[in-house]
Design a protein around this motif. Structure first.
Motif, PDB file in Angstrom:
ATOM      1  N   VAL A 715       0.854  -1.182   0.000  1.00  0.00           N
ATOM      2  CA  VAL A 715       0.000   0.000   0.000  1.00  0.00           C
ATOM      3  C   VAL A 715       0.892   1.236   0.000  1.00  0.00           C
ATOM      4  O   VAL A 715       1.922   1.270   0.683  1.00  0.00           O
ATOM      5  CB  VAL A 715      -0.934   0.022   1.236  1.00  0.00           C
ATOM      6  N   ALA A 716       0.524   2.220  -0.805  1.00  0.00           N
ATOM      7  CA  ALA A 716       1.219   3.517  -0.803  1.00  0.00           C
ATOM      8  C   ALA A 716       0.180   4.603  -0.564  1.00  0.00           C
ATOM      9  O   ALA A 716      -0.846   4.641  -1.261  1.00  0.00           O
ATOM     10  CB  ALA A 716       1.948   3.755  -2.112  1.00  0.00           C
ATOM     11  N   GLU A 717       0.444   5.463   0.392  1.00  0.00           N
ATOM     12  CA  GLU A 717      -0.516   6.513   0.741  1.00  0.00           C
ATOM     13  C   GLU A 717       0.134   7.884   0.569  1.00  0.00           C
ATOM     14  O   GLU A 717       1.299   8.081   0.946  1.00  0.00           O
ATOM     15  CB  GLU A 717      -1.003   6.334   2.176  1.00  0.00           C
ATOM     16  N   TYR A 718      -0.619   8.810  -0.007  1.00  0.00           N
ATOM     17  CA  TYR A 718      -0.148  10.181  -0.192  1.00  0.00           C
ATOM     18  C   TYR A 718      -1.225  11.132   0.330  1.00  0.00           C
ATOM     19  O   TYR A 718      -2.420  10.941   0.077  1.00  0.00           O
ATOM     20  CB  TYR A 718       0.116  10.469  -1.669  1.00  0.00           C
ATOM     21  N   THR A 719      -0.786  12.124   1.081  1.00  0.00           N
ATOM     22  CA  THR A 719      -1.718  13.101   1.639  1.00  0.00           C
ATOM     23  C   THR A 719      -1.304  14.506   1.227  1.00  0.00           C
ATOM     24  O   THR A 719      -0.114  14.817   1.088  1.00  0.00           O
ATOM     25  CB  THR A 719      -1.766  13.006   3.172  1.00  0.00           C
ATOM     26  N   ASN A 720      -2.324  15.338   1.046  1.00  0.00           N
ATOM     27  CA  ASN A 720      -2.132  16.771   0.760  1.00  0.00           C
ATOM     28  C   ASN A 720      -1.246  17.009  -0.464  1.00  0.00           C
ATOM     29  O   ASN A 720      -0.368  17.884  -0.452  1.00  0.00           O
ATOM     30  CB  ASN A 720      -1.551  17.481   1.980  1.00  0.00           C
ATOM     31  N   LEU A 721      -1.460  16.241  -1.515  1.00  0.00           N
ATOM     32  CA  LEU A 721      -0.740  16.490  -2.761  1.00  0.00           C
ATOM     33  C   LEU A 721      -1.257  17.779  -3.383  1.00  0.00           C
ATOM     34  O   LEU A 721      -2.473  18.014  -3.433  1.00  0.00           O
ATOM     35  CB  LEU A 721      -0.940  15.339  -3.746  1.00  0.00           C
ATOM     36  N   PRO A 722      -0.371  18.630  -3.873  1.00  0.00           N
ATOM     37  CA  PRO A 722      -0.845  19.837  -4.551  1.00  0.00           C
ATOM     38  C   PRO A 722      -1.501  19.488  -5.885  1.00  0.00           C
ATOM     39  O   PRO A 722      -1.251  18.416  -6.449  1.00  0.00           O
ATOM     40  CB  PRO A 722       0.453  20.644  -4.761  1.00  0.00           C
ATOM     41  N   PRO A 723      -2.359  20.335  -6.406  1.00  0.00           N
ATOM     42  CA  PRO A 723      -2.988  20.071  -7.706  1.00  0.00           C
ATOM     43  C   PRO A 723      -1.917  19.890  -8.789  1.00  0.00           C
ATOM     44  O   PRO A 723      -0.846  20.496  -8.746  1.00  0.00           O
ATOM     45  CB  PRO A 723      -3.838  21.320  -7.956  1.00  0.00           C
ATOM     46  N   GLY A 724      -2.207  18.997  -9.755  1.00  0.00           N
ATOM     47  CA  GLY A 724      -1.263  18.756 -10.836  1.00  0.00           C
ATOM     48  C   GLY A 724      -1.438  17.381 -11.443  1.00  0.00           C
ATOM     49  O   GLY A 724      -2.351  16.630 -11.101  1.00  0.00           O
ATOM     50  N   ASP A 725      -0.543  17.055 -12.353  1.00  0.00           N
ATOM     51  CA  ASP A 725      -0.550  15.765 -13.044  1.00  0.00           C
ATOM     52  C   ASP A 725       0.480  14.837 -12.408  1.00  0.00           C
ATOM     53  O   ASP A 725       1.622  15.237 -12.153  1.00  0.00           O
ATOM     54  CB  ASP A 725      -0.227  15.961 -14.525  1.00  0.00           C
ATOM     55  N   TYR A 726       0.096  13.576 -12.190  1.00  0.00           N
ATOM     56  CA  TYR A 726       0.960  12.602 -11.532  1.00  0.00           C
ATOM     57  C   TYR A 726       0.890  11.262 -12.266  1.00  0.00           C
ATOM     58  O   TYR A 726      -0.076  10.962 -12.972  1.00  0.00           O
ATOM     59  CB  TYR A 726       0.544  12.394 -10.071  1.00  0.00           C
ATOM     60  N   GLN A 727       1.918  10.462 -12.045  1.00  0.00           N
ATOM     61  CA  GLN A 727       1.926   9.074 -12.518  1.00  0.00           C
ATOM     62  C   GLN A 727       2.584   8.219 -11.446  1.00  0.00           C
ATOM     63  O   GLN A 727       3.725   8.461 -11.061  1.00  0.00           O
ATOM     64  CB  GLN A 727       2.680   8.925 -13.835  1.00  0.00           C
ATOM     65  N   LEU A 728       1.842   7.211 -10.970  1.00  0.00           N
ATOM     66  CA  LEU A 728       2.381   6.284  -9.975  1.00  0.00           C
ATOM     67  C   LEU A 728       2.940   5.061 -10.693  1.00  0.00           C
ATOM     68  O   LEU A 728       2.254   4.433 -11.501  1.00  0.00           O
ATOM     69  CB  LEU A 728       1.295   5.851  -8.986  1.00  0.00           C
ATOM     70  N   LYS A 729       4.190   4.701 -10.375  1.00  0.00           N
ATOM     71  CA  LYS A 729       4.813   3.499 -10.908  1.00  0.00           C
ATOM     72  C   LYS A 729       5.131   2.570  -9.740  1.00  0.00           C
ATOM     73  O   LYS A 729       5.611   3.008  -8.699  1.00  0.00           O
ATOM     74  CB  LYS A 729       6.100   3.834 -11.670  1.00  0.00           C
ATOM     75  N   VAL A 730       4.872   1.272  -9.940  1.00  0.00           N
ATOM     76  CA  VAL A 730       5.110   0.275  -8.899  1.00  0.00           C
ATOM     77  C   VAL A 730       5.876  -0.891  -9.506  1.00  0.00           C
ATOM     78  O   VAL A 730       5.579  -1.327 -10.624  1.00  0.00           O
ATOM     79  CB  VAL A 730       3.788  -0.237  -8.288  1.00  0.00           C
ATOM     80  N   ALA A 731       6.889  -1.387  -8.782  1.00  0.00           N
ATOM     81  CA  ALA A 731       7.659  -2.562  -9.195  1.00  0.00           C
ATOM     82  C   ALA A 731       7.673  -3.558  -8.048  1.00  0.00           C
ATOM     83  O   ALA A 731       7.523  -3.195  -6.878  1.00  0.00           O
ATOM     84  CB  ALA A 731       9.083  -2.177  -9.598  1.00  0.00           C
ATOM     85  N   ALA A 732       7.878  -4.842  -8.386  1.00  0.00           N
ATOM     86  CA  ALA A 732       7.895  -5.901  -7.381  1.00  0.00           C
ATOM     87  C   ALA A 732       9.062  -6.840  -7.641  1.00  0.00           C
ATOM     88  O   ALA A 732       9.571  -6.931  -8.761  1.00  0.00           O
ATOM     89  CB  ALA A 732       6.573  -6.683  -7.392  1.00  0.00           C
ATOM     90  N   ALA A 733       9.487  -7.547  -6.581  1.00  0.00           N
ATOM     91  CA  ALA A 733      10.588  -8.508  -6.706  1.00  0.00           C
ATOM     92  C   ALA A 733      10.543  -9.455  -5.529  1.00  0.00           C
ATOM     93  O   ALA A 733      10.065  -9.100  -4.438  1.00  0.00           O
ATOM     94  CB  ALA A 733      11.940  -7.800  -6.748  1.00  0.00           C
ATOM     95  N   TYR A 734      11.030 -10.681  -5.752  1.00  0.00           N
ATOM     96  CA  TYR A 734      11.288 -11.581  -4.637  1.00  0.00           C
ATOM     97  C   TYR A 734      12.586 -11.149  -3.953  1.00  0.00           C
ATOM     98  O   TYR A 734      13.424 -10.484  -4.583  1.00  0.00           O
ATOM     99  CB  TYR A 734      11.415 -13.023  -5.116  1.00  0.00           C
ATOM    100  N   PRO A 735      12.785 -11.493  -2.677  1.00  0.00           N
ATOM    101  CA  PRO A 735      14.046 -11.136  -2.012  1.00  0.00           C
ATOM    102  C   PRO A 735      15.242 -11.613  -2.812  1.00  0.00           C
ATOM    103  O   PRO A 735      15.302 -12.761  -3.259  1.00  0.00           O
ATOM    104  CB  PRO A 735      13.942 -11.858  -0.661  1.00  0.00           C
ATOM    105  N   GLN A 736      16.188 -10.698  -3.048  1.00  0.00           N
ATOM    106  CA  GLN A 736      17.427 -10.953  -3.774  1.00  0.00           C
ATOM    107  C   GLN A 736      17.192 -11.267  -5.238  1.00  0.00           C
ATOM    108  O   GLN A 736      18.082 -11.759  -5.929  1.00  0.00           O
ATOM    109  CB  GLN A 736      18.223 -12.080  -3.109  1.00  0.00           C
ATOM    110  N   GLY A 737      16.000 -11.001  -5.732  1.00  0.00           N
ATOM    111  CA  GLY A 737      15.692 -11.179  -7.143  1.00  0.00           C
ATOM    112  C   GLY A 737      15.619  -9.838  -7.848  1.00  0.00           C
ATOM    113  O   GLY A 737      15.717  -8.772  -7.244  1.00  0.00           O
ATOM    114  N   GLY A 738      15.440  -9.891  -9.153  1.00  0.00           N
ATOM    115  CA  GLY A 738      15.361  -8.666  -9.940  1.00  0.00           C
ATOM    116  C   GLY A 738      13.988  -8.030  -9.870  1.00  0.00           C
ATOM    117  O   GLY A 738      12.974  -8.694  -9.653  1.00  0.00           O
TER     118      GLY A 738
END
Length: 996
Positions: A715-738
C-alpha cells in the motif's frame, strides 16, 4: 489479506501408494515420459490448500487458469475467483462479466492469451486485460470451450451436443443426428493439426479440417464418458471413466495396464511428468515409469480431482471437491516421524564426515543416508532414548549425549562406552559433548567433566564457570576451550585456568547456546538469549548484534555458515539468514542495521520453532545443505535453491485506489476533484511461491524524486498532494531477485480549487494593487485633514489629561481586572481549540500532539504503544435515513460509550466524520484487541431507540502496535490499513496490522 492455510511439506511414505515400481513404458507413447527420475519426490513437495474459510466462494474447483497479467483464476459454482497470492476477488454474473449465472464450469485461454469462461445457463465470456466481452447465453450448462485457428469457438454442452461459435456471431449445433456419440459433451480440444476432438458421454469423436461436416467416432475407445483430453508431442491422451487411453498415428490403446479401470478426470503435462486427476482416487503422477499416488490421507482436501494447472512459477494447482490445493517446491524439506524419524522433537543434528546426517530426538537416534532413514537402537543403555547432543570423534565414532542416561560412544555399529553418574559424571543430563585427542569433554546440567585415561575431572562455579548449566563447547585451534553456560561464556586456557567473559555491556545476555568460528573475520560467533555476539579471537573484543541493529527477536540458538559464508541462525520463531556483506558492513560500522530473511512454515518447515540449548542444534552437510533441529522434525535447506526462487520476477498490478477514504474505480488518466487530499493505492505482486516475501517499491512522478522502498507493504498513501498531473509506478521482486521490468502504472490529475488557479491569483493581485493606490490617496487626504485639527486637539488633550490624572488610581484597578478577564478568556479559547465541538473529545490537532509525544516516550522507554482507528459502520445510511441532527446524536452517543472504556492515560479523539482514534500507552496489540472487543460488543448491544428507533450500531476497528518507527505516520498508515481490511471483510470486526 488473512488466509487460513493448511500447510504441509512432508507426506508419509505409508500414506501415498507406489502403484508401480520402476517400470519403463513399452507403448508407442513412451516418449511422453522422461528417462530420468523426477527432481523432487511427490512426498517432498510443499502443500498448501485454500477453502471458503480463506475467501473462496465455493469449495468445488472446476477449472484453473492464469491470465497474461499474472492473476490466477479459479472457476467455482459460486463465481470466478481472482487470486493475487494473498486474497480472492470474486467475479460473478452481472454487467461487468455479462454472465447469466455465477456458476463457472471451465476456463481456457484463447489464441491471444485472453481467458474464455463458460458455465451455467450457457454463459460464455472472454476476459482480456482491457476488459470483458460476452456472447448471448445458450441456456444449457457449458462444460468446455476451445478456440480454433480461424477464431471460432467450440463449446461443449451438457445435453445439447457441441456448438460452434463463428467469428460473425452465428452458431452451429452438432448433435447425435450429426454423428455425435452422445449429446453430453464433457471436453473439447483443437489440436495443432486443426482437428477437433470431442470427449462425449459415450466415447471420443473427431472432426477433421478436410471434412468439417463429418464426425468420426473412435472405435477403440469404449462408449463411456470422456472427461479429459490432452495433446502430447505426437499423440493424444483421453481420460475416461474407466481408464487412460492414448491415440497415436491413428491407433488407440490403453496407456498403462494398471490404469485400465482408473476414473480419469483431469490431465496435465508438466515437463516430462504426466499428472493425472481422478474422480475418487486422488492425484497420480507418472514419471520415468514410476507411478505415485497422493490421496486425502496424505494431504489432499478431497480425492475427487476436477482440474489441474501449472502456473508460471512451476507450481501445480489442483482443483478438488474440497477446495484449492497446491504442490510446489519449497526452500526447506522436513523429515519427521511420518518419514521415519524416531521422534518429532529434535534436539541435535550432526553432519558426519561420511556424508550421513545423525538426528537426535526425544524418542531416539536416526542416521540419514540419502533418502534412507535408519533408526539406531540405544535401548540397552538408554531407557528413554532421549538424545540431547551429538559430536563426532576423529576416528568417525559418534558421542551421544542423552537426557537421563549419560553419554554413549557409538562405534562399529554399536555402543562401546557408557559414561554416567555412577562412573564419574556430575549428572546424567548431557547437553554438550566434545572429544579431543586425549579424551572427551562432557557438558552437563550440573557442570563440566573431562574424561580421559587418567580418570574423570569435574569443573564447576568454584573453578570459574559463570553457571553450572553447560549447553555448548568449542575448542579453538590454539587450544582454548569455549564453554557456553546458562550464565554466560567461560574460556579455559591451555594451562587449565578458567575465566568468564564480561557480558555486562551486551544487553543483559546470559544464556550462550552455541559457537560458530568465522575464519574470514577471525571471529567466534556466539548465539545468546539477547542476539548474536561477535568475539574477536585476536583482541577479545565483544560486539552485540541484536535488536540494536534490527534483529526481530532476542533468542538465537545455533549459527551455521554456509559455503558462501552467509550465516543461518535457528530460533524459536524461524530460521534467520544473514548476508555476509551486510554482516561485515554492520560490524565495521558502515551500516546501521542488519537485513535478514526469516524462514518458517510457509517455506517448507513443519514448525518454525527450532530447538536449542544443546550441542549442536544445526549443522552444515557435505553437500552444502544446512540442517536444523526443530520441534517438528529435522529441516534442511540447500542455500543455492534460494537463487532459483529469486529468479522468478512477479508481475505487479495496481488493484485499488481510495480517495479520501472512498473506493474509486481504476482507469488510466483519472481526474480527481479539488480536495482529494488523501490517496491510498493498493497493489499486488502476482507471485504465488512466496507471496508474503514479495518486496515493493513505488515512485510518484511529479512528487517523488526517486523510488521509495515499501518492503513487503503493498500500500502507498499520499496526503495533501498539490494540484497537478501525476503518474504512480510500482515494481515488485522476490528477495534478492530482480525488479519487474514492466512497472504497473496509473496516471491521474488533481484539479485545483478556483483559488488555486493562476488566473484567480492574477485577478487578486490586480485588485490588491488598485486597493493599495486608493488607500494611499485616502491616507494623504486624511493626513491633510489631521494637520488642520492638530492644534485644536492639543488643547483638548491637555484638559483631558488633567481629568484622567484625577482618576488614575481607579483606572489602574480596572485595568488589572480587565487583564485577568482577558487571561481567563485566552485559556478558555486555547482549550476549545483542542476539543471537538460536537463530542467534547480531543480533536485531530490534540491527538496528533499526543501521538507524537507517546511515540517518543514508547521509543525512549521501550514500552508498548497501540493505536486504534475506529469507524462507525454505514454511518452515511444513518444521515440519509434519519437526518444529520440524529447523526450528530449518534456520534455523541458512540463517543460517550467508548470513553467509558478508556483509562485515564488513554487519548481518545474524534478523527473526523464518523472516525475516531484511540491511543493506548503501555498496551500491546493483543491486550488492545481485548479492549476493542469490549467496545465493539458494547456498541453492538447499545439501544438507540431513544435517538433513532430501529437503528442498530456496529463499529469496525484497525489495530497497529508501534514498532519504533521514526515517523509515526507509518503507525497511522498500518492502523488505517487494518481498519480498511476490517471493513472490507464484512465490518463489525477488528483487524490487527502485521508487525513491521
Amino acid at each position: 489479506m488473512h488466509w487460513i492455510k493448511n500447510w504441509r511439506n512432508t507426506v508419509s511414505c505409508s500414506k501415498y501408494l507406489m502403484l508401480c515400481s520402476v517400470f519403463f513404458l513399452a507403448s508407442p507413447g513412451a516418449g511422453a515420459v522422461a528417462s530420468a527420475e523426477p527432481a523432487i519426490k511427490l512426498n517432498n513437495y510443499f502443500q498448501e490448500s485454500w477453502t471458503t474459510r480463506d475467501g473462496l466462494p465455493h469449495n468445488t474447483i472446476n477449472s484453473i487458469s492464469q491470465s497474461d497479467d499474472g492473476y490466477l483464476w479459479i472457476a467455482t459454482w459460486e463465481g470466478l475467483a481472482r487470486f493475487n497470492g494473498r486474497s480472492f476477488t470474486i467475479k460473478g454474473r452481472g454487467k461487468q462479466t455479462g454472465l447469466p449465472d455465477s456458476g463457472i464450469r471451465a476456463i481456457a485461454r484463447d489464441n491471444a492469451g485472453a481467458l474464455l469462461v463458460v458455465g451455467s445457463r450457457g454463459g460464455f465470456a472472454r476476459r482480456a486485460t482491457a476488459g470483458w466481452q460476452h456472447w448471448p447465453a445458450l441456456n444449457v450448462l457449458l462444460n468446455a470451450v476451445a478456440e480454433d485457428s480461424h477464431g471460432g469457438y467450440w463449446l461443449a454442452s451438457e445435453g445439447q451436443g457441441l456448438f460452434y461459435q463463428h467469428t460473425d456471431g452465428s452458431r452451429r449445433q452438432y448433435t447425435t443426428t450429426d454423428g455425435l456419440p452422445s449429446n453430453v459433451v464433457h471436453s473439447v480440444l483443437v489440436d495443432t493439426a486443426g482437428r477437433v476432438w470431442i470427449g462425449s458421454g459415450r466415447g471420443v469423436a473427431v472432426i477433421t479440417p478436410d471434412l468439417p461436416d463429418s464426425i468420426t467416432t473412435l472405435t477403440n475407445v469404449p462408449p463411456i464418458p470422456v472427461f479429459a483430453l490432452l495433446q502430447q508431442r505426437d499423440s493424444l491422451l483421453f481420460g475416461t471413466e474407466r481408464g487412460l487411453y492414448q491415440w497415436q498415428a491413428g491407433n488407440t490403446s490403453l496407456l498403462r495396464p494398471e490404469l485400465a479401470q482408473m476414473p480419469v478426470s483431469a490431465l496435465l503435462q508438466r515437463n516430462d511428468e504426466l499428472w493425472i486427476g481422478t474422480t475418487d482416487r486422488g492425484l497420480l503422477r507418472l514419471t520415468a515409469g514410476v507411478l505415485e499416488q497422493l490421496t486425502i490421507d496424505a494431504g489432499l482436501p478431497n480425492n475427487r480431482i476436477l482440474s489441474l494447472y501449472q502456473d508460471r512459477e512451476d507450481s501445480v494447482w489442483v482443483g478438488t471437491n474440497g477446495g484449492l490445493f497446491r504442490l510446489r517446491e519449497a526452500p526447506f524439506v522436513t523429515y519427521d516421524t511420518e518419514r521415519g524419524l524416531a521422534g518429532d522433537y529434535v534436539r541435535a543434528v550432526l553432519a558426519h564426515s561420511d556424508g550421513s546426517i545423525w538426528v537426535g530426538s526425544s524418542q531416539g537416534l536416526n542416521r540419514i543416508n540419502g533418502q534412507q532413514i535408519e533408526q539406531l537402537d540405544l535401548s540397552a543403555y538408554s531407557r528413554g532414548q532421549s538424545v540431547l547432543s551429538l559430536s563426532e570423534a576423529a576416528d568417525g565414532s559418534v558421542w551421544i549425549g542423552t537426557y537421563t542416561d549419560g553419554a554413549l560412544l557409538w562405534r562399529n555399529g554399536r555402543v562401546e562406552r557408557h559414561l554416567h553418574r555412577d562412573n564419574g559424571l556430575l549428572t546424567n543430563e548431557v547437553r554438550a559433548v566434545l572429544p579431543d585427542a586425549n579424551g572427551v569433554w562432557v557438558g552437563t546440567a550440573q557442570g563440566l567433566n573431562y574424561v580421559s585415561a587418567n580418570g574423570v575431572t569435574a569443573y564447576g562455579t568454584q573453578h570459574g564457570l559463570p553457571a553450572p548449566f553447560i549447553m555448548a563447547l568449542y575448542q579453538h585451534t590454539d587450544g582454548r576451550l569455549f564453554i557456553g553456560t546458562g550464565g554466560g561464556v567461560a574460556i579455559m586456557q591451555t594451562d587449565g585456568s578458567i575465566s568468564a567473559l564480561d557480558f555486562s555491556a551486551l544487553d543483559g545476555a546470559e544464556y550462550a547456546f552455541g559457537f560458530t568460528p568465522d575464519p574470514l573475520l577471525d571471529l567466534l560467533w556466539m548465539t545468546t538469549d539477547r542476539g548474536l555476539v561477535a568475539y574477536n579471537l585476536a583482541d577479545a573484543g565483544l560486539s552485540m548484534l541484536g535488536r540494536n541493529v534490527g534483529l526481530p527477536f532476542d533468542k538465537l540458538f545455533q549459527a551455521v555458515a554456509d559455503n558462501s559464508h552467509h550465516l543461518w541462525i535457528s530460533s524459536n520463531r524461524g530460521i534467520l539468514r544473514l548476508q555476509r556483506d551486510n554482516l561485515t558492513a554492520v560490524l565495521t560500522g558502515k551500516q546501521d542495521s542488519l537485513a535478514y530473511e526469516l524462514f518458517g512454515e510457509s517455506d517448507g518447515m513443519q514448525s518454525s520453532q527450532a530447538n536449542g540449548g544443546s550441542m549442536s542444534a544445526a549443522a552444515l552437510a557435505a553437500d552444502g545443505a544446512v540442517w536444523f533441529a526443530t520441534s517438528k522434525g529435522v529441516s534442511w535447506v540447500q542455500p543455492g535453491i534460494l537463487q532459483r526462487f529469486a529468479s522468478h520476477v512477479p508481475p505487479v498490478v495496481i488493484e485499488g485506489l481510495r480517495v479520501n477514504g472512498a473506493e474509486l474505480s481504476l482507469q488510466q488518466d483519472i481526474v480527481l476533484a479539488p480536495g482529494a487530499n488523501r490517496l491510498e493505492f493498493a497493489f499486488a505482486g502476482l507471485g504465488f511461491v512466496m507471496p508474503q516475501r514479495i518486496q515493493y517499491r513505488s515512485q510518484l512522478i511529479g512528487f517523488d524524486d526517486d523510488w521509495i522502498d515499501r518492503g513487503s507493504q503493498n500500500v502507498a498513501e499520499y496526503t495533501n498532494l498539490p494540484p497537478g498531473d501525476y503518474q504512480l509506478k510500482v515494481a515488485a521482486a522476490y528477495p534478492q531477485g530482480g525488479w519487474s521490468e514492466h512497472h504497473a502504472n496509473i496516471r491521474f490529475t488533481i484539479l485545483p480549487y478556483y483559488w488555486q488557479q493562476p488566473l484567480f491569483w492574477a485577478l487578486l493581485t490586480s485588485c490588491l494593487v488598485l486597493l493599495l493606490v486608493l488607500a494611499l490617496r485616502w491616507r494623504l487626504l486624511q493626513l491633510k485633514y489631521r494637520q488642520q485639527q492638530l492644534q485644536q486637539q492639543v488643547a483638548e488633550k491637555t484638559v483631558e489629561l488633567q481629568r484622567q490624572a484625577d482618576y488614575l488610581t481607579a483606572a489602574d484597578l480596572d485595568r488589572s481586572k480587565l487583564l485577568e478577564q482577558l487571561k481567563i478568556q485566552a485559556q478558555e479559547f486555547a482549550l476549545q481549540a483542542r476539543l471537538d465541538a460536537l463530542t467534547g473529545l480531543a480533536n485531530r490537532r490534540a491527538f496528533d500532539e499526543a501521538l507524537a509525544r507517546e511515540c517518543a516516550r514508547s521509543r525512549r522507554a521501550k514500552l508498548p504503544l497501540t493505536l486504534v482507528l475506529l469507524d462507525i459502520d454505514h454511518f452515511k445510511h444513518v444521515n440519509d435515513t434519519y437526518n444529520h441532527s440524529i447523526g450528530d446524536e449518534i456520534l455523541k452517543l458512540v463517543a460517550s460509550l467508548i470513553s467509558s472504556h478508556c483509562r485515564e492515560d488513554d487519548t481518545f479523539a474524534r478523527w473526523g466524520g464518523e472516525e475516531f482514534a484511540l491511543l493506548l500507552p503501555n498496551t500491546s496489540a493483543l491486550v488492545a484487541r481485548d479492549i476493542c472487543e469490549r467496545i465493539r460488543q458494547a456498541i453492538m448491544l447499545t439501544d438507540c431507540s431513544a435517538v433513532a428507533p430501529g437503528l442498530k450500531l456496529t463499529i469496525s476497528m484497525g489495530i497497529a502496535e508501534y514498532a519504533g518507527e521514526a515517523q509515526h505516520e507509518r503507525l497511522l498508515s498500518r492502523s488505517d490499513s487494518a481498519l480498511y481490511q476490517a471493513k472490507k471483510h464484512g465490518r463489525n470486526r477488528i483487524d490487527i496490522a502485521l508487525p513491521m
